[in-house]
Write a protein that holds these residues in place. Sequence first.
Motif, mmCIF file in Angstrom:
data_model
loop_
_atom_site.group_PDB
_atom_site.id
_atom_site.type_symbol
_atom_site.label_atom_id
_atom_site.label_comp_id
_atom_site.label_asym_id
_atom_site.label_seq_id
_atom_site.Cartn_x
_atom_site.Cartn_y
_atom_site.Cartn_z
ATOM 1 N N ALA A 359 31.536 -53.562 -73.683
ATOM 2 C CA ALA A 359 31.230 -53.180 -72.304
ATOM 3 C C ALA A 359 30.067 -53.958 -71.725
ATOM 4 N N ASP A 360 29.097 -54.323 -72.549
ATOM 5 C CA ASP A 360 27.909 -54.993 -72.028
ATOM 6 C C ASP A 360 28.134 -56.469 -71.738
ATOM 7 N N LYS A 361 29.260 -57.001 -72.150
ATOM 8 C CA LYS A 361 29.594 -58.393 -71.821
ATOM 9 C C LYS A 361 30.429 -58.491 -70.546
ATOM 10 N N LEU A 362 30.927 -57.340 -70.073
ATOM 11 C CA LEU A 362 31.734 -57.306 -68.856
ATOM 12 C C LEU A 362 30.834 -57.241 -67.622
ATOM 13 N N LYS A 363 31.251 -57.890 -66.548
ATOM 14 C CA LYS A 363 30.568 -57.822 -65.270
ATOM 15 C C LYS A 363 31.460 -57.076 -64.266
ATOM 16 N N PHE A 364 30.878 -56.069 -63.607
ATOM 17 C CA PHE A 364 31.641 -55.309 -62.619
ATOM 18 C C PHE A 364 31.348 -55.848 -61.213
ATOM 19 N N PRO A 365 32.319 -55.667 -60.305
ATOM 20 C CA PRO A 365 33.587 -54.982 -60.500
ATOM 21 C C PRO A 365 34.579 -55.854 -61.279
ATOM 22 N N LEU A 366 35.430 -55.179 -62.049
ATOM 23 C CA LEU A 366 36.530 -55.859 -62.716
ATOM 24 C C LEU A 366 37.660 -56.060 -61.708
ATOM 25 N N THR A 367 38.525 -56.991 -62.011
ATOM 26 C CA THR A 367 39.668 -57.259 -61.124
ATOM 27 C C THR A 367 40.955 -57.240 -61.937
ATOM 28 N N VAL A 368 41.983 -56.608 -61.382
ATOM 29 C CA VAL A 368 43.341 -56.692 -61.941
ATOM 30 C C VAL A 368 44.165 -57.505 -60.957
ATOM 31 N N ARG A 369 44.796 -58.565 -61.455
ATOM 32 C CA ARG A 369 45.603 -59.431 -60.589
ATOM 33 C C ARG A 369 46.726 -60.063 -61.396
ATOM 34 N N PRO A 370 47.733 -60.631 -60.713
ATOM 35 C CA PRO A 370 48.768 -61.387 -61.432
ATOM 36 C C PRO A 370 48.160 -62.665 -62.022
ATOM 37 N N TRP A 371 48.722 -63.109 -63.148
ATOM 38 C CA TRP A 371 48.243 -64.366 -63.705
ATOM 39 C C TRP A 371 48.631 -65.512 -62.771
ATOM 40 N N GLN A 372 47.912 -66.616 -62.882
ATOM 41 C CA GLN A 372 48.144 -67.769 -62.017
ATOM 42 C C GLN A 372 48.219 -69.043 -62.854
ATOM 43 N N GLU A 373 48.966 -70.002 -62.324
ATOM 44 C CA GLU A 373 48.981 -71.316 -62.981
ATOM 45 C C GLU A 373 47.545 -71.843 -63.059
ATOM 46 N N GLY A 374 47.160 -72.365 -64.178
ATOM 47 C CA GLY A 374 45.807 -72.853 -64.378
ATOM 48 C C GLY A 374 44.915 -71.860 -65.094
ATOM 49 N N ASP A 375 45.352 -70.577 -65.176
ATOM 50 C CA ASP A 375 44.570 -69.585 -65.920
ATOM 51 C C ASP A 375 44.497 -69.974 -67.391
ATOM 52 N N TRP A 376 43.344 -69.719 -67.984
ATOM 53 C CA TRP A 376 43.217 -69.886 -69.427
ATOM 54 C C TRP A 376 42.329 -68.764 -69.964
ATOM 55 N N PHE A 377 42.458 -68.498 -71.251
ATOM 56 C CA PHE A 377 41.590 -67.518 -71.903
ATOM 57 C C PHE A 377 41.485 -67.885 -73.367
ATOM 58 N N MET A 378 40.711 -67.111 -74.110
ATOM 59 C CA MET A 378 40.527 -67.365 -75.545
ATOM 60 C C MET A 378 41.133 -66.183 -76.300
ATOM 61 N N PRO A 379 42.423 -66.287 -76.651
ATOM 62 C CA PRO A 379 43.098 -65.153 -77.294
ATOM 63 C C PRO A 379 42.365 -64.714 -78.546
ATOM 64 N N ILE A 380 42.121 -63.427 -78.677
ATOM 65 C CA ILE A 380 41.402 -62.906 -79.826
ATOM 66 C C ILE A 380 42.153 -63.266 -81.093
ATOM 67 N N GLY A 381 41.447 -63.788 -82.050
ATOM 68 C CA GLY A 381 42.055 -64.172 -83.319
ATOM 69 C C GLY A 381 42.470 -65.619 -83.388
ATOM 70 N N LEU A 382 42.443 -66.364 -82.242
ATOM 71 C CA LEU A 382 42.889 -67.757 -82.260
ATOM 72 C C LEU A 382 41.735 -68.757 -82.232
ATOM 73 N N LYS A 383 40.553 -68.316 -81.825
ATOM 74 C CA LYS A 383 39.354 -69.164 -81.877
ATOM 75 C C LYS A 383 39.502 -70.436 -81.056
ATOM 76 N N GLY A 384 39.946 -70.305 -79.843
ATOM 77 C CA GLY A 384 40.029 -71.493 -79.006
ATOM 78 C C GLY A 384 40.634 -71.159 -77.657
ATOM 79 N N LYS A 385 40.513 -72.097 -76.702
ATOM 80 C CA LYS A 385 41.076 -71.908 -75.370
ATOM 81 C C LYS A 385 42.591 -72.111 -75.394
ATOM 82 N N LYS A 386 43.261 -71.381 -74.520
ATOM 83 C CA LYS A 386 44.700 -71.579 -74.410
ATOM 84 C C LYS A 386 45.116 -71.325 -72.968
#
Length: 442
Positions: A359-386
Motif C-alpha cells: 500500500a505504501d508504494k501506491l500513489k492515490f488516486p488509483l485509476t482503472v482503465r482499459p489497457w492500451q498499445e504501448g503499455d508495459w509492466f513488470m509481471p510479478i515473478g518474471l523480473k523484467g519489463k514486458k
Amino acid sequence: MLDVIRRFIQDHDLFSLESDSILVAVSGGLDSVVLLHVLHRLGVQLAVAHCHFGLRGDDADADEQFVRKLAKQYDVPYFAEFFQTKEFAEQEGISTQMAARLLRYRWFEQVRQREGLRYVATAHHQRDAAETMLLNLTHGTGLAGLHGIRAKNGHVVRPLLGVGRDDLHDYLVENRLIWREDDSNDSPVYQRNLLRHEVLPVLREINPNLDHTMALTAERVGGAEEIVRQYVADTAAQARRDESEITYLDTRVLQRTAATALVLHELLRPFGFSYPMVKDIVAAFGAEPGRRFDSPTHRLVKDREQLVITPRSLQKFGTVQISAGQEVLKIDGLHLRLNLHEAAGLEIPRGKAVAALDADKLKFPLTVRPWQEGDWFMPIGLKGKKKLSDFLIDQKVPLNLKSQVQVLVSGDGKIAWVIGFRPDERFRVSEETARVLTVQRM
C-alpha cells in the motif's frame, strides 16, 4: 371421436381430465367450438379466452359477442382482450400475423397465472400440424421445425392434434354446433392459406391420408430430436465452459462428434448463429487463430483450440478513479473490493481474481482503465519489463476478449495490476511491507 381425443390426452400426458383447470382459446371458428364442446363433455373444468385483434371490423365484434354467449351457455368464466395489433406490429417491426401470435400467447399466460388455471388449450389439429411442417420446411428448418406443432409445450396443450379437420367437421354436424367463419382463412395474402388451398390439395391427391402420415412423421422426428438433444447436452458437458458473459467451446471435443456442424449449430443457436455460418465456423477449425464470425447479437472468435463467444454489446470500460479509503468500485461489468490491512500476520491471498499490493508504494488516486498499445509492466515473478500486448499473447487471451482487459494504475502512472491476470513486481508484498492493499475482483 370423443374416445380418440380422451386417449390422446392420456397418451401424451396433456393434463388430468379430473383435476386440472383449462383456459380454452376460443375464436368462434369451427375448430375452437368443437374443442370447447369436447372438453365440456369430458368433464374438464373450463374457462374461455377470446382475442379481439381489431383487424376485421364488425365481423370481429360479432365473433366476440358470439364467444361471450357461448361461454355463458356453458356457464364458464369468460375473458376477452382487445388488442391494437397493427400498432404493435409496426412498433416491433414484425408481420401482423406474428404480432397477433405474440399478443395472444402472452395474454393467455397472464390470464392463466392470474386465475390460477393449470393449462391453456388451443384447437390445433392434424391439418394445422401438416401445414406448419411444410411451411417450416419451405423456409428452411432444423429438427425442431420438422416436428411441427407440439401436443404439449409448457403450459400450452393441443388436445385435437390426434384428429383431422374432416373429423372435426363431422363432429360439429353430428352435434348441431354453430360456429362463425373467418373470411381471412381464405385470403391468399397469407402464406399458410396459399399452402392450404393450392399446395396441400395436390399432395393429398398423391396421398389422401396425408395429414395422418405427416402426424406420424412428426412423432418420429420428435423422437429423433430428443435423441439429438441428449447427444448435444452430453457434448456440451464436455466442450462448454461459461465465465460471466463469455462462453468457451473446445474444438477438440467438437471434432470428435458425429455431424459436427449439426451439433455445433444446436450449441450456437441461442447466440443467433445460422446453420450456413456454423458450417463456415467448422471449416475454420484448422485455420489460424483469430477468425471472427458475427451473429446479430454475438461475436465468435476461433482461438487456437477453442471458440470464444461474447455478446456484441459488451462495452469497453472508460477510465475510473479510486480515491484513498474507497472500499468498493462498481461499474458495468466490473466490481472491485479494496481492503487495507496491517502486513504483520496477514496471510497473502492467492489467485488471479485478487491482487495483494504494498500500500505504501501506491500513489492515490488509483485509476482503472482499459489497457492500451504501448503499455508495459513488470509481471510479478518474471523480473523484467514486458509489453502488455506480448503478455496477453503469452496468456492466450482471445482476440475478442483483449479489449475487455483492464489495468489498475498507480497515481504515478505505473501499472500495479493487470486485473484478473498478474500484479506488478514493483508493488510486490515483501518482508519490508508495513501495509497491504488487497484488491479483489468480485
